[in-house]
Write a protein that holds these residues in place. Structure first.
Motif, PDB file in Angstrom:
ATOM      1  N   ALA A 178       0.833  -1.201   0.000  1.00 55.20           N
ATOM      2  CA  ALA A 178       0.000   0.000   0.000  1.00 55.20           C
ATOM      3  C   ALA A 178       0.861   1.242   0.000  1.00 55.20           C
ATOM      4  CB  ALA A 178      -0.920   0.005   1.227  1.00 55.20           C
ATOM      5  N   VAL A 179       0.367   2.267  -0.660  1.00 52.70           N
ATOM      6  CA  VAL A 179       0.938   3.611  -0.573  1.00 52.70           C
ATOM      7  C   VAL A 179      -0.006   4.428   0.296  1.00 52.70           C
ATOM      8  CG1 VAL A 179       1.543   5.711  -1.805  1.00 52.70           C
ATOM      9  CG2 VAL A 179       2.078   3.492  -2.811  1.00 52.70           C
ATOM     10  N   VAL A 180       0.536   5.062   1.319  1.00 49.63           N
ATOM     11  CA  VAL A 180      -0.266   5.844   2.261  1.00 49.63           C
ATOM     12  C   VAL A 180       0.245   7.279   2.261  1.00 49.63           C
ATOM     13  CG1 VAL A 180      -1.145   6.004   4.618  1.00 49.63           C
ATOM     14  CG2 VAL A 180      -0.482   3.761   3.686  1.00 49.63           C
ATOM     15  N   VAL A 181      -0.641   8.210   1.988  1.00 41.81           N
ATOM     16  CA  VAL A 181      -0.294   9.631   1.987  1.00 41.81           C
ATOM     17  C   VAL A 181      -0.948  10.291   3.198  1.00 41.81           C
ATOM     18  CG1 VAL A 181      -0.460  11.821   0.755  1.00 41.81           C
ATOM     19  CG2 VAL A 181      -0.067   9.694  -0.515  1.00 41.81           C
ATOM     20  N   ILE A 182      -0.161  11.010   3.982  1.00 46.93           N
ATOM     21  CA  ILE A 182      -0.658  11.678   5.194  1.00 46.93           C
ATOM     22  C   ILE A 182      -0.357  13.159   5.101  1.00 46.93           C
ATOM     23  CG2 ILE A 182      -0.525  11.766   7.713  1.00 46.93           C
ATOM     24  CD1 ILE A 182       1.054   8.795   6.094  1.00 46.93           C
TER      25      ILE A 182
ATOM     26  N   VAL B 253       0.248  21.598  20.818  1.00 42.62           N
ATOM     27  CA  VAL B 253      -0.480  21.974  19.608  1.00 42.62           C
ATOM     28  C   VAL B 253      -1.128  20.705  19.053  1.00 42.62           C
ATOM     29  CG1 VAL B 253      -0.336  22.995  17.317  1.00 42.62           C
ATOM     30  CG2 VAL B 253       1.168  23.808  19.137  1.00 42.62           C
ATOM     31  N   ALA B 254      -2.431  20.622  19.164  1.00 44.85           N
ATOM     32  CA  ALA B 254      -3.139  19.443  18.676  1.00 44.85           C
ATOM     33  C   ALA B 254      -3.409  19.595  17.183  1.00 44.85           C
ATOM     34  CB  ALA B 254      -4.448  19.263  19.442  1.00 44.85           C
ATOM     35  N   VAL B 255      -3.095  18.572  16.422  1.00 48.66           N
ATOM     36  CA  VAL B 255      -3.354  18.603  14.982  1.00 48.66           C
ATOM     37  C   VAL B 255      -4.056  17.315  14.568  1.00 48.66           C
ATOM     38  CG1 VAL B 255      -1.388  20.091  14.447  1.00 48.66           C
ATOM     39  CG2 VAL B 255      -1.100  17.602  14.446  1.00 48.66           C
ATOM     40  N   THR B 256      -4.719  17.380  13.443  1.00 53.61           N
ATOM     41  CA  THR B 256      -5.318  16.189  12.841  1.00 53.61           C
ATOM     42  C   THR B 256      -4.703  15.988  11.470  1.00 53.61           C
ATOM     43  OG1 THR B 256      -7.143  17.451  11.850  1.00 53.61           O
ATOM     44  CG2 THR B 256      -7.487  16.563  14.087  1.00 53.61           C
ATOM     45  N   VAL B 257      -4.951  14.836  10.877  1.00 55.48           N
ATOM     46  CA  VAL B 257      -4.394  14.545   9.563  1.00 55.48           C
ATOM     47  C   VAL B 257      -5.459  13.955   8.653  1.00 55.48           C
ATOM     48  CG1 VAL B 257      -2.036  14.181  10.382  1.00 55.48           C
ATOM     49  CG2 VAL B 257      -3.627  12.242  10.290  1.00 55.48           C
ATOM     50  N   SER B 258      -5.251  14.159   7.367  1.00 54.27           N
ATOM     51  CA  SER B 258      -6.057  13.501   6.341  1.00 54.27           C
ATOM     52  C   SER B 258      -5.199  12.408   5.720  1.00 54.27           C
ATOM     53  CB  SER B 258      -6.500  14.499   5.269  1.00 54.27           C
ATOM     54  OG  SER B 258      -7.338  15.487   5.830  1.00 54.27           O
ATOM     55  N   VAL B 259      -5.771  11.223   5.586  1.00 48.93           N
ATOM     56  CA  VAL B 259      -4.999  10.066   5.136  1.00 48.93           C
ATOM     57  C   VAL B 259      -5.666   9.465   3.899  1.00 48.93           C
ATOM     58  CG1 VAL B 259      -4.085   7.791   5.742  1.00 48.93           C
ATOM     59  CG2 VAL B 259      -4.300   9.573   7.509  1.00 48.93           C
ATOM     60  N   GLY B 260      -4.871   9.200   2.881  1.00 47.62           N
ATOM     61  CA  GLY B 260      -5.350   8.502   1.697  1.00 47.62           C
ATOM     62  C   GLY B 260      -4.466   7.303   1.436  1.00 47.62           C
TER      63      GLY B 260
ATOM     64  N   MET C 292      -6.227  11.168  -0.358  1.00 46.44           N
ATOM     65  CA  MET C 292      -5.939  12.100   0.736  1.00 46.44           C
ATOM     66  C   MET C 292      -6.683  13.413   0.529  1.00 46.44           C
ATOM     67  SD  MET C 292      -4.058  15.038   1.523  1.00 46.44           S
ATOM     68  CE  MET C 292      -2.732  15.110   0.320  1.00 46.44           C
ATOM     69  N   TYR C 293      -6.682  13.923  -0.714  1.00 48.65           N
ATOM     70  CA  TYR C 293      -7.396  15.172  -0.993  1.00 48.65           C
ATOM     71  C   TYR C 293      -8.902  14.998  -0.846  1.00 48.65           C
ATOM     72  CZ  TYR C 293      -3.317  17.805  -2.456  1.00 48.65           C
ATOM     73  OH  TYR C 293      -2.113  18.480  -2.460  1.00 48.65           O
TER      74      TYR C 293
ATOM     75  N   VAL D 212      -9.372   7.766   3.840  1.00 51.62           N
ATOM     76  CA  VAL D 212     -10.074   7.269   2.655  1.00 51.62           C
ATOM     77  C   VAL D 212      -9.139   6.293   1.949  1.00 51.62           C
ATOM     78  CG1 VAL D 212     -11.148   7.854   0.462  1.00 51.62           C
ATOM     79  CG2 VAL D 212     -11.357   9.430   2.397  1.00 51.62           C
ATOM     80  N   THR D 213      -9.621   5.092   1.698  1.00 54.14           N
ATOM     81  CA  THR D 213      -8.789   4.066   1.045  1.00 54.14           C
ATOM     82  C   THR D 213      -9.487   3.529  -0.189  1.00 54.14           C
ATOM     83  OG1 THR D 213      -9.744   2.192   2.280  1.00 54.14           O
ATOM     84  CG2 THR D 213      -7.913   3.381   3.309  1.00 54.14           C
ATOM     85  N   THR D 214      -8.686   2.918  -1.054  1.00 54.84           N
ATOM     86  CA  THR D 214      -9.238   2.263  -2.226  1.00 54.84           C
ATOM     87  C   THR D 214      -8.370   1.074  -2.583  1.00 54.84           C
ATOM     88  OG1 THR D 214      -9.987   2.601  -4.510  1.00 54.84           O
ATOM     89  CG2 THR D 214      -7.909   3.633  -3.899  1.00 54.84           C
ATOM     90  N   LEU D 215      -8.984   0.080  -3.237  1.00 60.90           N
ATOM     91  CA  LEU D 215      -8.258  -1.092  -3.700  1.00 60.90           C
ATOM     92  C   LEU D 215      -7.897  -0.924  -5.164  1.00 60.90           C
ATOM     93  CD1 LEU D 215     -10.345  -3.992  -2.112  1.00 60.90           C
ATOM     94  CD2 LEU D 215      -8.254  -2.931  -1.235  1.00 60.90           C
ATOM     95  N   LEU D 216      -6.724  -1.398  -5.532  1.00 64.74           N
ATOM     96  CA  LEU D 216      -6.289  -1.329  -6.928  1.00 64.74           C
ATOM     97  C   LEU D 216      -6.487  -2.673  -7.615  1.00 64.74           C
ATOM     98  CD1 LEU D 216      -2.970   0.686  -6.532  1.00 64.74           C
ATOM     99  CD2 LEU D 216      -5.249   1.536  -7.051  1.00 64.74           C
TER     100      LEU D 216
END
Length: 373
Positions: A242-246, A321-328, A357-358, A369-373
């Motif tokens: 898997a490729v994971v973008v954060i 500093v609390a932050v959140t992330v978007s993950v694809g 991720m976007y 958000v994930t997807t299968l290839l």
């Protein structure tokens, strides 16, 4: 190896020497590197041949004039030959060793060479000390600076100890003895020490070119070089890659509200937690200001928990500093037909993971958000 030590000591030779001597040495990385490259097997064969040559020299020296032929001397050389054969066989049959293996080999070679000096002809003693140069070459490439210095100290002491009896026995003038001894010392000490300093500096610079200086993660160039070590692992039975973008959500507001120094601290903190969460499954890079990309390979049963666990791994109620992330993430199972298609799967997976991720960011962020290839 510490990638910042030399830069901190730039212009200070004493500081640079101290940094070189005290830096950690990654024996595990060296072993893994050698075992993963075709040249690793060639190096093990070269080590086996050189080791066997020590045994041959031990046998040949028995026929030299002036060699001790007492039962103790012959027995010890017989033991050395047996040990040499065993060690050479280990070099051929076993993988490249880690820290214990390479250090043990260097100590064995040093002590074996020193013991031979005691029973070889006095006239051959200085020349025999040149064997320490071979061991020094091994130490240069495969041991830490501290072990190299320990070897050099031992080798120099043995060489000087061999020169003293030669002078006491007469038959050689002082100038000739000093000349021979100095030549041997240059070979066994000067060359390995200079080579180690050069190799360490070049290796440090090479590694630095692959790393992000702020976080210590791989940069884009380093990630491209590491892809092939991880991605194919997903083709194993019941495995996947898997490729994971954060991407850190609303990071600009962190810089605006808290300042760039605190923003850098957030980037480093996220990098450290990503390394702890994903590091054992693959490689991680910082590919943009607040964006990270990981390439992982694991089982089909674990991949969802691994990817969805990223948000939880990055959260800590005590953070200033609390932050959140978007993950694809783009996931490729072992039975996917894409493996056998003539396409650049990695590039495709990276682009899709980035779009995922976007998509997560467009939905408000702080989600996966994930997807299968």
């Amino acid at each position: 190896m510490n990638s910042t030590s030399y830069r901190r000591s730039h212009g200070d030779s004493v500081g640079a020497l101290r940094a070189w001597f005290t830096q950690p040495y990654d024996y595990r990385w060296m072993a893994d590197f050698q075992n993963s490259r075709p040249t690793g097997k060639l190096i093990r064969w070269v080590m086996a041949v050189l080791t066997l040559n020590y045994g041959v020299l031990a046998v040949v020296s028995l026929f030299s004039a002036g060699t001790s032929r007492s039962a103790v001397a012959i027995g010890w050389k017989a033991c050395l030959v047996v040990m040499v054969v065993v060690v050479a066989a280990a070099w051929i049959r076993r993988p490249f060793p880690g820290r214990l293996g390479v250090v043990t080999f260097a100590v064995f070679a040093d002590l074996g060479t020193a013991s031979s000096l005691l029973i070889n002809p006095l006239a051959d003693a200085i020349a025999a000390c040149a064997l320490f140069a071979v061991i020094g070459t091994f130490c240069t490439f495969f041991l830490s600076p501290r072990w190299l210095v320990a070897h050099l100290t031992f080798a120099v002491a043995c060489t000087i100890a061999s020169a003293v009896p030669s002078y006491a026995a007469g038959g050689v003038d002082v100038a000739s003895l000093v000349f021979r001894t100095n030549v041997v010392l240059l070979a066994i000490a000067g060359v390995p020490l200079t080579s180690h300093l050069l190799v360490t500096t070049l290796t440090d610079d090479a590694r630095s070119s692959l790393l992000d200086p702020l976080t210590g993660l791989l940069n884009r160039r380093g990630l491209d070089a590491a892809f092939d070590d991880v991605w194919p692992l997903g083709r194993g039975e019941d495995q996947c890659s898997a490729v994971v973008v954060i991407d850190i959500d609303r990071f600009k507001s962190v810089n605006d509200e808290y300042g760039h120094e605190e923003g850098d601290a957030v980037i480093v903190r996220v990098a450290e937690r990503l390394r702890a969460h994903l590091g054992k499954y693959g490689v991680i890079a910082r590919t943009g200001g607040e964006e990270y990309l990981a390439v992982v390979a694991t089982s089909r049963l674990r991949i969802d928990a691994l990817v969805h666990g990223v948000r939880r791994a990055l959260r800590d109620a005590e953070d200033t500093v609390a932050v959140t992330v978007s993950v694809g993430a783009a996931i490729l199972y072992a039975d996917s037909a894409l493996w056998d298609q003539n396409i650049d799967i990695v590039t495709r997976a990276t682009r899709i993971a980035d779009s995922m991720m976007y998509e997560a960011k467009a939905a408000g962020g702080n989600r996966v958000v994930t997807t299968l290839l």
